[in-house]
Design a protein around this motif. Structure first.
Motif, PDB file in Angstrom:
ATOM      1  N   ALA A  89       0.673  -1.131  -0.079  1.00 26.51           N
ATOM      2  CA  ALA A  89      -0.095  -0.061   0.003  1.00 26.51           C
ATOM      3  C   ALA A  89       0.967   1.378  -0.057  1.00 26.51           C
ATOM      4  O   ALA A  89       1.831   1.237   0.719  1.00 26.51           O
ATOM      5  CB  ALA A  89      -0.944  -0.074   1.283  1.00 26.51           C
ATOM      6  N   VAL A  90       0.414   2.267  -0.745  1.00 26.49           N
ATOM      7  CA  VAL A  90       1.301   3.433  -1.074  1.00 26.49           C
ATOM      8  C   VAL A  90       0.954   4.217   0.356  1.00 26.49           C
ATOM      9  O   VAL A  90      -0.208   4.215   0.895  1.00 26.49           O
ATOM     10  CB  VAL A  90       0.969   4.152  -2.270  1.00 26.49           C
ATOM     11  N   ALA A  91       1.858   5.206   0.563  1.00 21.24           N
ATOM     12  CA  ALA A  91       1.587   5.981   1.850  1.00 21.24           C
ATOM     13  C   ALA A  91       2.196   7.345   1.449  1.00 21.24           C
ATOM     14  O   ALA A  91       3.415   7.286   1.181  1.00 21.24           O
ATOM     15  CB  ALA A  91       2.182   5.607   3.180  1.00 21.24           C
ATOM     16  N   GLY A  92       1.475   8.467   1.469  1.00 18.99           N
ATOM     17  CA  GLY A  92       2.129   9.741   1.263  1.00 18.99           C
ATOM     18  C   GLY A  92       2.456   9.691  -0.325  1.00 18.99           C
ATOM     19  O   GLY A  92       3.714  10.226  -0.610  1.00 18.99           O
ATOM     20  N   ASN A  93       2.040   9.200  -1.259  1.00 16.85           N
ATOM     21  CA  ASN A  93       2.636   8.895  -2.754  1.00 16.85           C
ATOM     22  C   ASN A  93       3.899   8.514  -2.730  1.00 16.85           C
ATOM     23  O   ASN A  93       4.389   8.737  -3.769  1.00 16.85           O
ATOM     24  CB  ASN A  93       2.193  10.141  -3.249  1.00 16.85           C
ATOM     25  N   ALA A 115       6.189   7.856  -6.072  1.00 15.38           N
ATOM     26  CA  ALA A 115       7.605   7.584  -6.035  1.00 15.38           C
ATOM     27  C   ALA A 115       7.840   6.101  -5.473  1.00 15.38           C
ATOM     28  O   ALA A 115       7.775   5.777  -4.377  1.00 15.38           O
ATOM     29  CB  ALA A 115       8.328   8.587  -5.445  1.00 15.38           C
ATOM     30  N   ILE A 116       8.576   5.337  -6.364  1.00 10.89           N
ATOM     31  CA  ILE A 116       8.851   3.877  -6.000  1.00 10.89           C
ATOM     32  C   ILE A 116      10.420   3.870  -5.615  1.00 10.89           C
ATOM     33  O   ILE A 116      11.159   4.254  -6.351  1.00 10.89           O
ATOM     34  CB  ILE A 116       8.596   2.930  -6.923  1.00 10.89           C
ATOM     35  N   SER A 117      10.504   3.367  -4.457  1.00 10.57           N
ATOM     36  CA  SER A 117      12.144   3.065  -4.242  1.00 10.57           C
ATOM     37  C   SER A 117      12.244   1.555  -3.837  1.00 10.57           C
ATOM     38  O   SER A 117      11.321   0.906  -3.550  1.00 10.57           O
ATOM     39  CB  SER A 117      12.640   3.741  -2.958  1.00 10.57           C
ATOM     40  N   ALA A 118      13.200   1.117  -4.471  1.00  8.02           N
ATOM     41  CA  ALA A 118      13.490  -0.324  -4.404  1.00  8.02           C
ATOM     42  C   ALA A 118      14.947  -0.738  -3.982  1.00  8.02           C
ATOM     43  O   ALA A 118      15.728  -0.222  -4.139  1.00  8.02           O
ATOM     44  CB  ALA A 118      13.288  -0.956  -5.912  1.00  8.02           C
ATOM     45  N   PHE A 119      14.893  -2.054  -3.574  1.00  7.73           N
ATOM     46  CA  PHE A 119      16.231  -2.644  -2.936  1.00  7.73           C
ATOM     47  C   PHE A 119      17.310  -2.835  -4.111  1.00  7.73           C
ATOM     48  O   PHE A 119      16.696  -2.942  -5.157  1.00  7.73           O
ATOM     49  CB  PHE A 119      16.032  -3.858  -2.274  1.00  7.73           C
ATOM     50  N   ALA A 120      18.307  -2.680  -3.719  1.00  5.40           N
ATOM     51  CA  ALA A 120      19.556  -3.251  -4.892  1.00  5.40           C
ATOM     52  C   ALA A 120      19.356  -4.628  -4.792  1.00  5.40           C
ATOM     53  O   ALA A 120      19.891  -5.578  -3.845  1.00  5.40           O
ATOM     54  CB  ALA A 120      20.884  -2.764  -4.582  1.00  5.40           C
ATOM     55  N   ALA A 121      19.242  -5.210  -6.188  1.00  4.31           N
ATOM     56  CA  ALA A 121      19.394  -6.682  -6.114  1.00  4.31           C
ATOM     57  C   ALA A 121      20.789  -7.344  -5.782  1.00  4.31           C
ATOM     58  O   ALA A 121      21.705  -6.550  -6.176  1.00  4.31           O
ATOM     59  CB  ALA A 121      18.957  -7.128  -7.560  1.00  4.31           C
ATOM     60  N   PRO A 122      20.804  -8.504  -5.232  1.00  2.00           N
ATOM     61  CA  PRO A 122      22.190  -9.102  -5.218  1.00  2.00           C
ATOM     62  C   PRO A 122      22.645  -9.362  -6.349  1.00  2.00           C
ATOM     63  O   PRO A 122      24.063  -9.573  -6.279  1.00  2.00           O
ATOM     64  CB  PRO A 122      21.678 -10.256  -4.188  1.00  2.00           C
ATOM     65  N   ASN A 123      22.192  -9.669  -7.434  1.00  3.61           N
ATOM     66  CA  ASN A 123      22.823 -10.124  -8.815  1.00  3.61           C
ATOM     67  C   ASN A 123      22.017  -9.576  -9.798  1.00  3.61           C
ATOM     68  O   ASN A 123      20.997  -9.288 -10.003  1.00  3.61           O
ATOM     69  CB  ASN A 123      22.328 -11.640  -8.908  1.00  3.61           C
ATOM     70  N   PRO A 124      22.870  -8.810 -10.744  1.00  2.14           N
ATOM     71  CA  PRO A 124      22.497  -8.316 -11.989  1.00  2.14           C
ATOM     72  C   PRO A 124      21.721  -9.180 -12.764  1.00  2.14           C
ATOM     73  O   PRO A 124      21.829 -10.511 -12.755  1.00  2.14           O
ATOM     74  CB  PRO A 124      23.863  -8.009 -12.836  1.00  2.14           C
ATOM     75  N   GLY A 125      20.448  -8.798 -13.292  1.00  4.33           N
ATOM     76  CA  GLY A 125      19.655  -9.616 -14.194  1.00  4.33           C
ATOM     77  C   GLY A 125      18.418 -10.098 -13.361  1.00  4.33           C
ATOM     78  O   GLY A 125      17.736 -10.799 -14.064  1.00  4.33           O
ATOM     79  N   GLN A 126      18.401  -9.827 -12.007  1.00  2.82           N
ATOM     80  CA  GLN A 126      17.191 -10.063 -11.196  1.00  2.82           C
ATOM     81  C   GLN A 126      15.983  -9.325 -11.937  1.00  2.82           C
ATOM     82  O   GLN A 126      16.306  -8.281 -12.397  1.00  2.82           O
ATOM     83  CB  GLN A 126      17.310  -9.970  -9.783  1.00  2.82           C
ATOM     84  N   ARG A 127      14.896 -10.061 -11.806  1.00  3.85           N
ATOM     85  CA  ARG A 127      13.544  -9.337 -12.473  1.00  3.85           C
ATOM     86  C   ARG A 127      12.887  -8.865 -11.317  1.00  3.85           C
ATOM     87  O   ARG A 127      12.561  -9.541 -10.410  1.00  3.85           O
ATOM     88  CB  ARG A 127      12.946 -10.187 -13.442  1.00  3.85           C
ATOM     89  N   PHE A 138      -3.109   7.994 -11.030  1.00  5.13           N
ATOM     90  CA  PHE A 138      -1.628   8.604 -11.016  1.00  5.13           C
ATOM     91  C   PHE A 138      -0.698   7.218 -11.432  1.00  5.13           C
ATOM     92  O   PHE A 138      -1.197   6.200 -11.072  1.00  5.13           O
ATOM     93  CB  PHE A 138      -1.408   9.253 -10.018  1.00  5.13           C
ATOM     94  N   GLY A 139       0.397   7.760 -12.103  1.00  2.00           N
ATOM     95  CA  GLY A 139       1.504   6.777 -12.484  1.00  2.00           C
ATOM     96  C   GLY A 139       2.367   6.481 -11.149  1.00  2.00           C
ATOM     97  O   GLY A 139       2.164   7.008 -10.136  1.00  2.00           O
ATOM     98  N   ALA A 140       3.137   5.418 -11.250  1.00  4.13           N
ATOM     99  CA  ALA A 140       4.113   5.469 -10.190  1.00  4.13           C
ATOM    100  C   ALA A 140       5.444   5.061 -11.091  1.00  4.13           C
ATOM    101  O   ALA A 140       5.433   4.153 -11.929  1.00  4.13           O
ATOM    102  CB  ALA A 140       3.792   4.009  -9.614  1.00  4.13           C
ATOM    103  N   THR A 141       6.513   5.712 -10.402  1.00  6.04           N
ATOM    104  CA  THR A 141       7.968   5.833 -11.044  1.00  6.04           C
ATOM    105  C   THR A 141       9.048   5.073 -10.054  1.00  6.04           C
ATOM    106  O   THR A 141       8.874   5.468  -9.256  1.00  6.04           O
ATOM    107  CB  THR A 141       8.187   7.334 -11.313  1.00  6.04           C
ATOM    108  N   LEU A 142       9.874   4.237 -11.133  1.00  3.78           N
ATOM    109  CA  LEU A 142      10.712   3.526 -10.468  1.00  3.78           C
ATOM    110  C   LEU A 142      11.899   3.934 -11.338  1.00  3.78           C
ATOM    111  O   LEU A 142      11.877   3.478 -12.398  1.00  3.78           O
ATOM    112  CB  LEU A 142      10.544   2.013 -10.391  1.00  3.78           C
ATOM    113  N   ASN A 143      13.038   4.538 -10.730  1.00  6.04           N
ATOM    114  CA  ASN A 143      14.202   4.822 -11.537  1.00  6.04           C
ATOM    115  C   ASN A 143      14.007   5.502 -12.764  1.00  6.04           C
ATOM    116  O   ASN A 143      14.390   5.042 -13.703  1.00  6.04           O
ATOM    117  CB  ASN A 143      15.205   3.555 -11.771  1.00  6.04           C
ATOM    118  N   GLY A 144      13.101   6.316 -12.807  1.00  4.03           N
ATOM    119  CA  GLY A 144      12.820   7.290 -14.151  1.00  4.03           C
ATOM    120  C   GLY A 144      11.901   6.709 -15.051  1.00  4.03           C
ATOM    121  O   GLY A 144      11.584   7.334 -15.944  1.00  4.03           O
ATOM    122  N   THR A 145      11.324   5.568 -14.658  1.00  2.45           N
ATOM    123  CA  THR A 145      10.449   5.031 -15.710  1.00  2.45           C
ATOM    124  C   THR A 145       8.935   4.910 -15.078  1.00  2.45           C
ATOM    125  O   THR A 145       8.842   4.359 -13.719  1.00  2.45           O
ATOM    126  CB  THR A 145      10.782   3.447 -16.115  1.00  2.45           C
TER     127      THR A 145
END
Length: 396
Positions: A89-93, A115-127, A138-145
Motif C-alpha cells: 500500500a502506498v503512503a504519502g504517494n 515515487a517507488i524506491s526499491a532494494f538493490a538486487a544481489p545479482n544483475p539480471g534479477q527481475r 496516477f502513475g508510479a515511477t521507479l528509476n525514471g520509468t
C-alpha cells in the motif's frame, strides 16, 4: 549387533560415494541426485516424458531440472513457474519495495505520481514486475520509468539500477516526434500559454497533417500547405484549388497589419479575380482591368448588368447659400430661401464627373451653380468639364 550396524552403514556410504548418484523413490537415478515424486520411473533405462514430469534431477555439471531428467541450463523447468505476488500500500504517494520479491502490486489511494524506491538486487539480471493498482489515476515511477495506472511493467536490475524492459506503449522509451516517426493514439492538445511554438531550421522540412503536406521553409521564413516549395510567406496548394476560412459566428475578417504598407487581394498571373456569394460569381475583374457587376464578360472599364443607385445627400441652405461637399453625385437642397440660393461645389478630380442637384427649398427661389440656375422644385445634371482654360461646371 552394534558392530554389524556400523559395518552396514560403512558399506552403504561406500556404495553411495562409489556410485556418485543418489536416488529418492527410485533405484535408477538419472543424475547425481534424483527425486521421483510418484515413484513411477523404470528400474532400468531412461524414464519417458510422462514419467519424468514429477522428477527433480541434478546433473553432474550442476544443472537442475524440474519436470525433466536432462536439464540443458542451470535451471530447466518443464511447466509453469509461479511468482507469489506481494501487495504494498502506498503512503504519502510513496512506496518502498522490500528485498527478495519479484512481483509487486501497488494498492491504496494516490493523490499524485507515486515515487517507488526499491532494494538493490544481489545479482544483475534479477527481475521485478510492478503492477500499479492504486486509485486516483496516477502513475508510479521507479528509476525514471513510470508505470501507468492500471498497468504492469517489468524491470531488470542492471548496472546498479532497475531498468524497464520494452513493455509496449506503457514501458517503451517515449518516441521523440522531432527525430523519429510516430503514431498518435488519440487527440492531442498543445497548450502554448504565453509561449511561442516555432519551427526553425536551415532547409525545407515537410510533414503530413491528415494526409496533406505541411512544410516549413525555415531558410526563407515560409510555410506551405499542400506544397514543399512555398513561394510566399504562406502558400496553399490544394487539389481542388480552394481553401476555406471558417469562423463560428459566420464572419471572416481579412485584415492587414503592415504599418504604412498596402494590403493586396488579387492574382499574380493573367487570371481573373472573382467575388462570389451563394457560390455564384457576382463581380469579376478581368486580367485587362475591366470590372463586371452582374456579368462575367465586362466589355468596358465598368460594366454593370442591372440598375445603379446614387444615394441622395440632403443639404440645408443657410443664408441663401450652400456648399456641396466632394465625392457626392446626387444632392437635394432643403430649407427656407428668401432669395436666389448661391451654390458652391469643389472641383471634381476628373473631367466628366457628374452631379445632379434638386432644388427642394421653400420660398420659390432658384439655386445657381456656375451661372446655371436650377428652378425651384426642379433638378438639373452637371458635368465637370474644361472650358476656356478653367475647370467649371457646365449645365446640361
Amino acid at each position: 549387533m552394534k558392530r554389524n550396524l556400523l559395518l552396514a552403514g560403512l558399506l552403504t556410504t561406500f556404495s553411495l560415494v562409489a556410485k556418485s548418484q543418489v536416488g529418492i523413490n527410485t533405484t535408477n537415478p538419472q543424475g547425481v541426485f534424483n527425486i521421483d515424486g510418484l515413484k513411477n520411473n523404470p528400474t532400468t533405462g531412461v524414464p519417458t516424458a510422462v514419467q519424468a514430469a514429477d522428477d527433480l534431477v541434478v546433473t553432474s555439471n550442476g544443472n537442475l531440472g524440474l519436470g525433466l531428467t536432462t536439464p540443458g541450463t542451470t535451471l530447466d523447468v518443464k511447466g509453469a513457474i509461479t511468482n507469489r505476488e506481494t501487495a504494498l500500500a502506498v503512503a504519502g504517494n510513496a512506496v518502498n519495495i522490500p528485498a527478495n520479491v519479484s512481483l509487486v502490486r501497488l494498492t491504496g489511494a494516490a493523490t499524485a505520481n507515486v515515487a517507488i524506491s526499491a532494494f538493490a538486487a544481489p545479482n544483475p539480471g534479477q527481475r521485478l514486475i510492478v503492477y500499479n493498482n492504486t486509485t486516483g489515476g496516477f502513475g508510479a515511477t521507479l528509476n525514471g520509468t513510470t508505470v501507468p495506472n492500471g498497468k504492469a511493467l517489468e524491470f531488470i536490475f542492471s548496472n546498479s539500477f532497475w531498468r524497464s524492459t520494452d513493455g509496449g506503449s506503457a514501458g517503451a522509451s517515449p518516441v521523440n516526434l522531432y527525430t523519429a516517426d510516430g503514431t498518435l493514439t488519440g487527440n492531442r492538445t498543445v497548450t502554448q500559454g504565453a509561449n511561442t511554438l516555432a519551427f526553425t531550421g536551415t532547409q525545407t522540412n515537410a510533414f503530413s497533417v491528415d494526409g496533406n503536406t505541411l512544410s516549413v521553409d525555415a531558410a526563407n521564413d515560409r510555410v506551405g500547405v499542400g506544397t514543399t516549395t512555398p513561394d510566399t510567406k504562406l502558400t496553399i496548394s490544394t487539389a481542388d484549388n480552394s481553401f476555406g476560412l471558417n469562423h463560428t459566428n459566420g464572419t471572416v475578417n481579412l485584415k492587414t497589419y503592415i504599418g504604412g504598407g498596402e494590403g493586396y487581394l488579387g492574382t499574380t498571373t493573367s487570371n481573373a479575380l472573382d467575388l462570389m456569394t451563394n457560390n455564384t460569381v457576382k463581380m469579376k475583374i478581368t486580367p485587362s482591368g475591366n470590372v463586371g457587376v452582374g456579368t462575367s464578360t465586362p466589355g468596358t472599364t465598368l460594366d454593370v448588368n442591372g440598375a445603379i443607385t446614387n444615394r441622395e445627400t440632403a443639404l440645408a441652405v443657410t443664408g441663401n447659400a450652400v456648399t456641396i461637399p466632394a465625392n457626392v453625385s446626387l444632392v437635394s437642397l432643403t430649407g427656407a430661401a428668401t432669395a436666389n440660393v448661391a451654390i458652391t461645389a469643389p472641383a471634381a478630380p476628373n473631367p466628366g464627373q457628374r452631379l445632379i442637384v434638386y432644388n427642394g427649398t421653400t420660398g420659390g427661389f432658384g439655386a445657381t451653380l456656375d451661372a446655371v440656375t436650377i428652378p425651384n422644385n426642379s433638378a438639373m445634371e452637371f458635368v465637370f468639364t474644361i472650358h476656356s482654360g478653367d475647370l467649371r461646371m457646365g449645365g446640361c
